[in-house]
Scaffold this motif. Structure first.
Motif, PDB file in Angstrom:
ATOM      1  N   GLY A 388       0.809  -1.215   0.000  1.00  0.00           N
ATOM      2  CA  GLY A 388       0.000   0.000   0.000  1.00  0.00           C
ATOM      3  C   GLY A 388       0.839   1.260   0.000  1.00  0.00           C
ATOM      4  N   PHE A 389       1.862   1.297   0.847  1.00  0.00           N
ATOM      5  CA  PHE A 389       2.696   2.488   0.951  1.00  0.00           C
ATOM      6  C   PHE A 389       3.452   2.746  -0.353  1.00  0.00           C
ATOM      7  CE2 PHE A 389       6.732   4.578   1.843  1.00  0.00           C
ATOM      8  CZ  PHE A 389       6.341   5.664   2.620  1.00  0.00           C
ATOM      9  N   PHE A 390       4.205   1.750  -0.811  1.00  0.00           N
ATOM     10  CA  PHE A 390       5.033   1.972  -2.001  1.00  0.00           C
ATOM     11  C   PHE A 390       4.197   1.993  -3.272  1.00  0.00           C
ATOM     12  CE2 PHE A 390       8.414   0.522   0.905  1.00  0.00           C
ATOM     13  CZ  PHE A 390       9.289   1.577   0.721  1.00  0.00           C
ATOM     14  N   GLY A 391       3.147   1.163  -3.327  1.00  0.00           N
ATOM     15  CA  GLY A 391       2.318   1.147  -4.516  1.00  0.00           C
ATOM     16  C   GLY A 391       1.686   2.498  -4.794  1.00  0.00           C
ATOM     17  N   ALA A 392       1.167   3.155  -3.749  1.00  0.00           N
ATOM     18  CA  ALA A 392       0.526   4.460  -3.952  1.00  0.00           C
ATOM     19  C   ALA A 392       1.544   5.527  -4.358  1.00  0.00           C
ATOM     20  CB  ALA A 392      -0.213   4.880  -2.683  1.00  0.00           C
ATOM     21  N   HIS A 393       2.708   5.542  -3.708  1.00  0.00           N
ATOM     22  CA  HIS A 393       3.730   6.513  -4.096  1.00  0.00           C
ATOM     23  C   HIS A 393       4.148   6.301  -5.553  1.00  0.00           C
ATOM     24  CE1 HIS A 393       4.644   8.919  -0.573  1.00  0.00           C
ATOM     25  NE2 HIS A 393       4.622   7.839   0.189  1.00  0.00           N
ATOM     26  N   LEU A 394       4.386   5.064  -5.931  1.00  0.00           N
ATOM     27  CA  LEU A 394       4.807   4.787  -7.306  1.00  0.00           C
ATOM     28  C   LEU A 394       3.700   5.100  -8.297  1.00  0.00           C
ATOM     29  CD1 LEU A 394       6.665   1.443  -6.538  1.00  0.00           C
ATOM     30  CD2 LEU A 394       7.744   3.526  -7.404  1.00  0.00           C
ATOM     31  N   LEU A 395       2.442   4.866  -7.912  1.00  0.00           N
ATOM     32  CA  LEU A 395       1.314   5.181  -8.784  1.00  0.00           C
ATOM     33  C   LEU A 395       1.269   6.669  -9.095  1.00  0.00           C
ATOM     34  CD1 LEU A 395      -1.484   4.365 -10.068  1.00  0.00           C
ATOM     35  CD2 LEU A 395      -2.479   5.014  -7.857  1.00  0.00           C
ATOM     36  N   TYR A 396       1.336   7.491  -8.059  1.00  0.00           N
ATOM     37  CA  TYR A 396       1.200   8.933  -8.270  1.00  0.00           C
ATOM     38  C   TYR A 396       2.457   9.559  -8.865  1.00  0.00           C
ATOM     39  CZ  TYR A 396      -3.417   9.424  -6.257  1.00  0.00           C
ATOM     40  OH  TYR A 396      -4.773   9.353  -6.044  1.00  0.00           O
ATOM     41  N   ARG A 397       3.569   8.858  -8.797  1.00  0.00           N
ATOM     42  CA  ARG A 397       4.787   9.352  -9.435  1.00  0.00           C
ATOM     43  C   ARG A 397       4.971   8.774 -10.838  1.00  0.00           C
ATOM     44  NH1 ARG A 397       8.445  11.446  -5.609  1.00  0.00           N
ATOM     45  NH2 ARG A 397      10.196  10.867  -6.926  1.00  0.00           N
ATOM     46  N   ASP A 398       3.971   7.986 -11.293  1.00  0.00           N
ATOM     47  CA  ASP A 398       4.014   7.340 -12.612  1.00  0.00           C
ATOM     48  C   ASP A 398       5.262   6.479 -12.785  1.00  0.00           C
ATOM     49  OD1 ASP A 398       1.570   8.440 -13.526  1.00  0.00           O
ATOM     50  OD2 ASP A 398       2.584  10.319 -14.031  1.00  0.00           O
ATOM     51  N   GLN A 399       5.627   5.755 -11.720  1.00  0.00           N
ATOM     52  CA  GLN A 399       6.819   4.913 -11.765  1.00  0.00           C
ATOM     53  C   GLN A 399       6.518   3.447 -11.466  1.00  0.00           C
ATOM     54  OE1 GLN A 399       8.991   7.328  -8.801  1.00  0.00           O
ATOM     55  NE2 GLN A 399      10.525   7.747 -10.379  1.00  0.00           N
ATOM     56  N   LEU A 400       5.237   3.101 -11.387  1.00  0.00           N
ATOM     57  CA  LEU A 400       4.894   1.723 -11.047  1.00  0.00           C
ATOM     58  C   LEU A 400       5.033   0.790 -12.240  1.00  0.00           C
ATOM     59  CD1 LEU A 400       3.900  -0.234  -8.911  1.00  0.00           C
ATOM     60  CD2 LEU A 400       1.560   0.441  -9.427  1.00  0.00           C
ATOM     61  N   ARG A 401       4.609   1.272 -13.412  1.00  0.00           N
ATOM     62  CA  ARG A 401       4.684   0.435 -14.614  1.00  0.00           C
ATOM     63  C   ARG A 401       5.975   0.730 -15.375  1.00  0.00           C
ATOM     64  NH1 ARG A 401      -0.294   1.169 -17.190  1.00  0.00           N
ATOM     65  NH2 ARG A 401      -1.052  -0.860 -16.496  1.00  0.00           N
ATOM     66  N   GLY A 402       6.644  -0.344 -15.814  1.00  0.00           N
ATOM     67  CA  GLY A 402       7.808  -0.197 -16.669  1.00  0.00           C
ATOM     68  C   GLY A 402       9.132  -0.070 -15.957  1.00  0.00           C
ATOM     69  N   ALA A 403       9.114  -0.021 -14.624  1.00  0.00           N
ATOM     70  CA  ALA A 403      10.365   0.108 -13.864  1.00  0.00           C
ATOM     71  C   ALA A 403      10.964  -1.245 -13.500  1.00  0.00           C
ATOM     72  CB  ALA A 403      10.129   0.927 -12.595  1.00  0.00           C
ATOM     73  N   GLY A 404      10.221  -2.330 -13.752  1.00  0.00           N
ATOM     74  CA  GLY A 404      10.733  -3.661 -13.455  1.00  0.00           C
ATOM     75  C   GLY A 404      10.164  -4.289 -12.195  1.00  0.00           C
ATOM     76  N   PHE A 405       9.308  -3.563 -11.477  1.00  0.00           N
ATOM     77  CA  PHE A 405       8.710  -4.146 -10.276  1.00  0.00           C
ATOM     78  C   PHE A 405       7.946  -5.412 -10.642  1.00  0.00           C
ATOM     79  CE2 PHE A 405       9.227   0.321  -9.064  1.00  0.00           C
ATOM     80  CZ  PHE A 405       9.896   0.163  -7.859  1.00  0.00           C
ATOM     81  N   TYR A 406       8.099  -6.431  -9.813  1.00  0.00           N
ATOM     82  CA  TYR A 406       7.581  -7.755 -10.134  1.00  0.00           C
ATOM     83  C   TYR A 406       6.307  -8.029  -9.354  1.00  0.00           C
ATOM     84  CZ  TYR A 406       8.908 -12.089 -12.533  1.00  0.00           C
ATOM     85  OH  TYR A 406       9.001 -13.132 -13.424  1.00  0.00           O
ATOM     86  N   ALA A 407       5.269  -8.502 -10.054  1.00  0.00           N
ATOM     87  CA  ALA A 407       4.024  -8.930  -9.408  1.00  0.00           C
ATOM     88  C   ALA A 407       3.964 -10.452  -9.419  1.00  0.00           C
ATOM     89  CB  ALA A 407       2.821  -8.345 -10.130  1.00  0.00           C
ATOM     90  N   LEU A 408       3.316 -11.016  -8.402  1.00  0.00           N
ATOM     91  CA  LEU A 408       3.327 -12.467  -8.221  1.00  0.00           C
ATOM     92  C   LEU A 408       1.992 -12.926  -7.638  1.00  0.00           C
ATOM     93  CD1 LEU A 408       4.964 -15.163  -8.088  1.00  0.00           C
ATOM     94  CD2 LEU A 408       5.749 -14.444  -5.826  1.00  0.00           C
TER      95      LEU A 408
END
Length: 497
Positions: A388-408
């Motif tokens: 929740g903490f990092f996902g929201a920050h990355l979402l609003y900074r437009d850095q969640l998609r394409g940076a290599g973060f892995y979903a499982l």
């Protein structure tokens, strides 16, 4: 059902209100996401928080009353919000204290945005839709028990924070009419109503250990039997969260522990990984315990539990039946044991992944980026609070998609092989932590109160950070290889976001 598909034609007209943000779920995951998102919203922005429970706090509204945190309370936080009290840093907060702390998180949030709450409401849909203003999230919800009062709203962004979807256990369906079968929430009243009755704790995880300690606290003389199945390994809190001067001189930062687990695993040697965790990191390294779920336990707690148990069975309880001479316990491996009438059986089985059917896969990020989902089927981290903490920050900074973060698909893997789940979840957690360190500003990283490394003095934390950066390239490659191998072995959905 919650999904991320466009609604049927004509549904656009049903949307009555528009928000900058709608958050579904007011547990530790949703509150951390809301707290982080608030930093990016303008003053007074319209925000709606929806939750089925009557107050914020998620599972802490319904958990058993003797549950306590298994990490020091400052490391169970909403963002970097401090606890409103003066307690020793090592204090393990109780259920009601945690629920109060989480509820208080709404006050500073409401001071920044126009926060509205819809407690006691269930969300039935959360879908990304196309509008004249661009992609938006459309949410439908209604009060519990009143589906005819459904409300439809839209939001520039939505955060669907189902988290672990904690559910209450049910009493074991035992055939004997001469024993008492309860859940942990009923322990205190049952002990008082049945003084001296033997207690049988079914489950060797954290709930089981909490129940043993609570029973001993209420009546040290009461006989307690534990059925621990394959046995659970607990991280040694005495070693990894030391007290006093030892914070400078001993222990190991939890980020380094995660790196050790992630790099020890090659994606195939599941048994060897669990043995390594037990021998290297646990409170009880000499046992044959086979389960590990990231629980923490002190050496003192482990000693109290062992000395307080009358008997321990490394087996699973199948049933209690009425035999010719009284109630009899039936164990999975075939043993049959007599038990006194009036004995109390407490179902301490896991409260997560309990439903017979898995929830549908909901991507971490919707196709057009309007919806962030914190769930177990397409997960950012096994700790939904961290997600929740990092996902929201990355979402609003437009850095969640394409940076290599892995979903499982953590839930799918857990159901397929719990040992492989340990190795893969550690690899994913460390992989995404390293990427977060590379992607986000240091000031923001330091504001994550959930970080257990914060237990240690700043010089030790800076050293660990330098070590992480120095080996980042090789470590990321190893973790990706592990994740690709495990997901191929089990056909689990995973990959970069």
């Amino acid at each position: 059902m919650l999904d991320q598909t466009s609604p049927a034609p004509g549904a656009e007209a049903s949307a009555q209100e528009t928000y900058a943000l709608v958050v579904i779920g007011a547990g530790i995951a949703g509150l951390n996401a809301l707290y982080a998102a608030t930093e990016y919203l303008p003053k007074g922005a319209r925000v709606l928080l929806v939750d089925e429970k009557p107050d914020a706090g998620g599972m802490w509204n319904t958990a058993y009353d003797y549950v306590r945190l298994h990490q020091p309370h400052p490391m169970f936080a909403v963002g970097d919000m401090a606890w409103d009290w003066r307690k020793p840093r090592s204090y393990l907060a109780k259920r009601d204290e945690v629920q109060t702390h989480l509820g208080q998180a709404l006050t500073p949030i409401a001071a920044q945005v126009g926060l509205q709450t819809a407690f006691g409401c269930v969300a039935t849909a959360c879908a990304e839709v196309s509008t004249a203003q661009g992609p938006m999230a459309e949410i439908r919800y209604h009060p519990l028990g009143a589906p005819d009062q459904e409300v439809t709203v839209r939001a520039t962004r939505a955060i669907h924070a189902a988290g672990l979807n904690y559910g209450l256990a049910q009493p074991l369906a035992l055939r004997s009419a001469e024993v008492v079968s309860i859940i942990p929430q009923e322990l205190a009243a049952t002990l008082a109503a049945h003084p001296g009755a033997p207690v049988h704790v079914v489950g060797g995880g954290k709930t089981g250990m909490d129940t043993v300690l609570a029973t001993l606290a209420a009546d040290p003389a009461r006989q307690i039997t534990l059925y621990k199945g394959r046995g659970t390994n607990f991280l040694n809190r005495t070693r990894y969260l030391p007290m006093g001067i030892k914070r400078w001189t001993s222990g190991a930062l939890v980020s380094r522990l995660f790196r050790d687990v992630a790099l020890t695993y090659d994606g195939t040697q599941d048994d060897a990984l669990i043995a390594h965790i037990r021998k290297t990191h646990s409170t009880d390294p000499e046992t044959p315990n086979e389960v590990f779920l990231y629980g923490l336990q002190s050496e003192e707690e482990q000693a109290r539990i062992q000395s307080g148990l009358s008997a321990t069975h490394a087996d699973y309880l199948e049933d209690v039946v009425d035999g010719a001479t009284g109630p009899e316990i039936r164990l999975r491996q075939g043993a049959s044991l007599p038990v006194p009438p009036g004995s109390i059986f407490v179902n301490c089985g896991g409260s997560f992944f309990r439903d017979a059917e898995m929830p549908p896969v909901m991507p971490v990020l919707s196709p057009q980026g309007a919806i962030l989902s914190i769930n177990t089927r397409h997960a950012f981290h096994f700790l939904t609070s961290v997600a929740g903490f990092f996902g929201a920050h990355l979402l609003y900074r437009d850095q969640l998609r394409g940076a290599g973060f892995y979903a499982l698909d953590l839930e799918g893997l857990f159901r397929a092989d719990r040992k492989a789940w340990v190795g893969a979840s550690a690899a994913q957690a460390y992989h995404n932590q390293v990427l977060a360190v590379q992607t986000l500003p240091m000031m923001l990283l330091d504001r994550c109160g959930l970080d257990l490394d914060r237990w240690y003095p700043l010089p030790r934390r800076l050293l660990a950070l330098a070590q992480m950066r120095a080996t980042a390239k090789a470590d990321l490659a190893h973790c990706r290889k592990v994740l690709e191998l495990v997901t191929a072995r089990y056909g689990i959905d995973a990959g970069p976001i």
